[in-house]
Write a protein that holds these residues in place. Structure first.
Motif, PDB file in Angstrom:
ATOM      1  N   ALA A  21      40.036  56.829  42.732  1.00 15.09           N
ATOM      2  CA  ALA A  21      41.055  57.411  43.613  1.00 15.09           C
ATOM      3  C   ALA A  21      40.704  57.176  45.080  1.00 15.09           C
ATOM      4  O   ALA A  21      41.580  56.816  45.883  1.00 15.09           O
ATOM      5  CB  ALA A  21      41.210  58.906  43.332  1.00 15.09           C
ATOM      6  N   ALA A  22      39.444  57.347  45.434  1.00 15.79           N
ATOM      7  CA  ALA A  22      39.017  57.133  46.827  1.00 15.79           C
ATOM      8  C   ALA A  22      39.165  55.669  47.221  1.00 15.79           C
ATOM      9  O   ALA A  22      39.640  55.354  48.320  1.00 15.79           O
ATOM     10  CB  ALA A  22      37.578  57.608  47.017  1.00 15.79           C
ATOM     11  N   ALA A  23      38.769  54.760  46.335  1.00 17.13           N
ATOM     12  CA  ALA A  23      38.869  53.327  46.630  1.00 17.13           C
ATOM     13  C   ALA A  23      40.337  52.896  46.717  1.00 17.13           C
ATOM     14  O   ALA A  23      40.708  52.098  47.587  1.00 17.13           O
ATOM     15  CB  ALA A  23      38.135  52.507  45.571  1.00 17.13           C
ATOM     16  N   ALA A  24      41.169  53.439  45.846  1.00 15.87           N
ATOM     17  CA  ALA A  24      42.595  53.102  45.870  1.00 15.87           C
ATOM     18  C   ALA A  24      43.242  53.595  47.160  1.00 15.87           C
ATOM     19  O   ALA A  24      44.069  52.891  47.755  1.00 15.87           O
ATOM     20  CB  ALA A  24      43.298  53.690  44.650  1.00 15.87           C
ATOM     21  N   GLU A  25      42.874  54.782  47.613  1.00 22.03           N
ATOM     22  CA  GLU A  25      43.428  55.302  48.867  1.00 22.03           C
ATOM     23  C   GLU A  25      42.962  54.472  50.056  1.00 22.03           C
ATOM     24  O   GLU A  25      43.752  54.149  50.950  1.00 22.03           O
ATOM     25  CB  GLU A  25      43.016  56.771  49.068  1.00 22.03           C
ATOM     26  N   LYS A  26      41.693  54.098  50.046  1.00 15.47           N
ATOM     27  CA  LYS A  26      41.168  53.255  51.121  1.00 15.47           C
ATOM     28  C   LYS A  26      41.907  51.914  51.135  1.00 15.47           C
ATOM     29  O   LYS A  26      42.281  51.402  52.189  1.00 15.47           O
ATOM     30  CB  LYS A  26      39.677  53.032  50.938  1.00 15.47           C
ATOM     31  N   MET A  27      42.134  51.353  49.962  1.00 17.78           N
ATOM     32  CA  MET A  27      42.840  50.080  49.864  1.00 17.78           C
ATOM     33  C   MET A  27      44.290  50.221  50.325  1.00 17.78           C
ATOM     34  O   MET A  27      44.814  49.367  51.026  1.00 17.78           O
ATOM     35  CB  MET A  27      42.785  49.568  48.425  1.00 17.78           C
ATOM     36  N   ARG A  28      44.938  51.319  49.964  1.00 16.60           N
ATOM     37  CA  ARG A  28      46.343  51.535  50.317  1.00 16.60           C
ATOM     38  C   ARG A  28      46.542  51.591  51.829  1.00 16.60           C
ATOM     39  O   ARG A  28      47.558  51.131  52.347  1.00 16.60           O
ATOM     40  CB  ARG A  28      46.841  52.839  49.685  1.00 16.60           C
ATOM     41  N   THR A  29      45.564  52.127  52.555  1.00 19.57           N
ATOM     42  CA  THR A  29      45.701  52.287  54.004  1.00 19.57           C
ATOM     43  C   THR A  29      45.048  51.154  54.795  1.00 19.57           C
ATOM     44  O   THR A  29      45.142  51.143  56.022  1.00 19.57           O
ATOM     45  CB  THR A  29      45.096  53.631  54.449  1.00 19.57           C
ATOM     46  N   ASP A  30      44.415  50.220  54.123  1.00 22.20           N
ATOM     47  CA  ASP A  30      43.745  49.115  54.802  1.00 22.20           C
ATOM     48  C   ASP A  30      44.774  48.158  55.411  1.00 22.20           C
ATOM     49  O   ASP A  30      45.688  47.708  54.713  1.00 22.20           O
ATOM     50  CB  ASP A  30      42.858  48.366  53.798  1.00 22.20           C
ATOM     51  N   PRO A  31      44.634  47.820  56.700  1.00 21.09           N
ATOM     52  CA  PRO A  31      45.607  46.917  57.340  1.00 21.09           C
ATOM     53  C   PRO A  31      45.686  45.542  56.679  1.00 21.09           C
ATOM     54  O   PRO A  31      46.770  44.972  56.577  1.00 21.09           O
ATOM     55  CB  PRO A  31      45.103  46.798  58.784  1.00 21.09           C
ATOM     56  N   THR A  32      44.565  45.011  56.222  1.00 21.47           N
ATOM     57  CA  THR A  32      44.573  43.708  55.555  1.00 21.47           C
ATOM     58  C   THR A  32      45.404  43.771  54.280  1.00 21.47           C
ATOM     59  O   THR A  32      46.180  42.865  53.983  1.00 21.47           O
ATOM     60  CB  THR A  32      43.148  43.233  55.240  1.00 21.47           C
ATOM     61  N   VAL A  33      45.254  44.838  53.541  1.00 21.66           N
ATOM     62  CA  VAL A  33      46.022  45.001  52.306  1.00 21.66           C
ATOM     63  C   VAL A  33      47.506  45.148  52.626  1.00 21.66           C
ATOM     64  O   VAL A  33      48.354  44.548  51.955  1.00 21.66           O
ATOM     65  CB  VAL A  33      45.503  46.207  51.492  1.00 21.66           C
ATOM     66  N   GLN A  34      47.824  45.909  53.658  1.00 26.94           N
ATOM     67  CA  GLN A  34      49.226  46.098  54.024  1.00 26.94           C
ATOM     68  C   GLN A  34      49.874  44.777  54.420  1.00 26.94           C
ATOM     69  O   GLN A  34      50.983  44.463  53.974  1.00 26.94           O
ATOM     70  CB  GLN A  34      49.336  47.124  55.149  1.00 26.94           C
ATOM     71  N   VAL A  35      49.190  43.981  55.239  1.00 23.71           N
ATOM     72  CA  VAL A  35      49.721  42.678  55.644  1.00 23.71           C
ATOM     73  C   VAL A  35      49.795  41.749  54.437  1.00 23.71           C
ATOM     74  O   VAL A  35      50.752  40.986  54.274  1.00 23.71           O
ATOM     75  CB  VAL A  35      48.860  42.064  56.765  1.00 23.71           C
ATOM     76  N   SER A  36      48.814  41.832  53.565  1.00 21.45           N
ATOM     77  CA  SER A  36      48.797  40.999  52.360  1.00 21.45           C
ATOM     78  C   SER A  36      49.997  41.298  51.475  1.00 21.45           C
ATOM     79  O   SER A  36      50.591  40.386  50.895  1.00 21.45           O
ATOM     80  CB  SER A  36      47.504  41.225  51.582  1.00 21.45           C
ATOM     81  N   ARG A  37      50.348  42.554  51.372  1.00 22.07           N
ATOM     82  CA  ARG A  37      51.511  42.920  50.557  1.00 22.07           C
ATOM     83  C   ARG A  37      52.796  42.332  51.135  1.00 22.07           C
ATOM     84  O   ARG A  37      53.661  41.865  50.398  1.00 22.07           O
ATOM     85  CB  ARG A  37      51.613  44.434  50.431  1.00 22.07           C
ATOM     86  N   VAL A  38      52.916  42.369  52.456  1.00 21.23           N
ATOM     87  CA  VAL A  38      54.088  41.781  53.101  1.00 21.23           C
ATOM     88  C   VAL A  38      54.133  40.279  52.818  1.00 21.23           C
ATOM     89  O   VAL A  38      55.183  39.731  52.455  1.00 21.23           O
ATOM     90  CB  VAL A  38      54.082  42.054  54.621  1.00 21.23           C
ATOM     91  N   LEU A  39      52.989  39.612  52.980  1.00 20.35           N
ATOM     92  CA  LEU A  39      52.930  38.178  52.708  1.00 20.35           C
ATOM     93  C   LEU A  39      53.264  37.889  51.251  1.00 20.35           C
ATOM     94  O   LEU A  39      54.055  36.984  50.960  1.00 20.35           O
ATOM     95  CB  LEU A  39      51.546  37.625  53.054  1.00 20.35           C
ATOM     96  N   LEU A  40      52.714  38.652  50.348  1.00 16.11           N
ATOM     97  CA  LEU A  40      52.965  38.445  48.923  1.00 16.11           C
ATOM     98  C   LEU A  40      54.448  38.597  48.598  1.00 16.11           C
ATOM     99  O   LEU A  40      55.031  37.752  47.904  1.00 16.11           O
ATOM    100  CB  LEU A  40      52.146  39.425  48.090  1.00 16.11           C
ATOM    101  N   GLU A  41      55.076  39.627  49.105  1.00 15.03           N
ATOM    102  CA  GLU A  41      56.503  39.832  48.848  1.00 15.03           C
ATOM    103  C   GLU A  41      57.334  38.692  49.437  1.00 15.03           C
ATOM    104  O   GLU A  41      58.303  38.238  48.828  1.00 15.03           O
ATOM    105  CB  GLU A  41      56.961  41.182  49.396  1.00 15.03           C
TER     106      GLU A  41
END
Length: 97
Positions: A21-41
């Motif tokens: 849960a802690a790792a998933a929350e950290k990943m959810r709020t990580d800027p790299t992950v957020q930008v990656s999701r936009v790129l992926l979509e």
């Protein structure tokens, strides 16, 4: 991307629930992950109707992305793409059954 990012966040099979849960929350709020999701979509939306030239641009963008967010070198790109290809083929095969 979907396979690479959780591993980079330390998410793995067998994690205790509180660590997951802690790792998933950290990943959810990580800027790299957020930008990656936009790129992926974006890539998912463009890829199905891409021309050959556009597909090459998408592929080069994906390669550049993978090299920039991981410790991969240019020598790692082809094996990494082969791994991603095999995973995609496996998912397609699983959907056919």
């Amino acid at each position: 991307m979907q396979q690479l990012l959780p591993a980079q966040a330390g998410i793995h099979d067998g994690m205790p629930d509180h660590e997951l849960a802690a790792a998933a929350e950290k990943m959810r709020t990580d800027p790299t992950v957020q930008v990656s999701r936009v790129l992926l979509e974006t890539l998912k939306a463009l890829a199905p109707t891409a021309t050959a030239n556009q597909a090459e641009i998408i592929a080069r963008s994906l390669i550049s992305y993978l090299v920039s967010i991981s410790d991969a070198t240019e020598d790692d790109v082809l094996p990494l793409l082969n791994t991603l290809r095999q995973a995609a083929l496996q998912r397609c095969g699983d959907q056919d059954t």
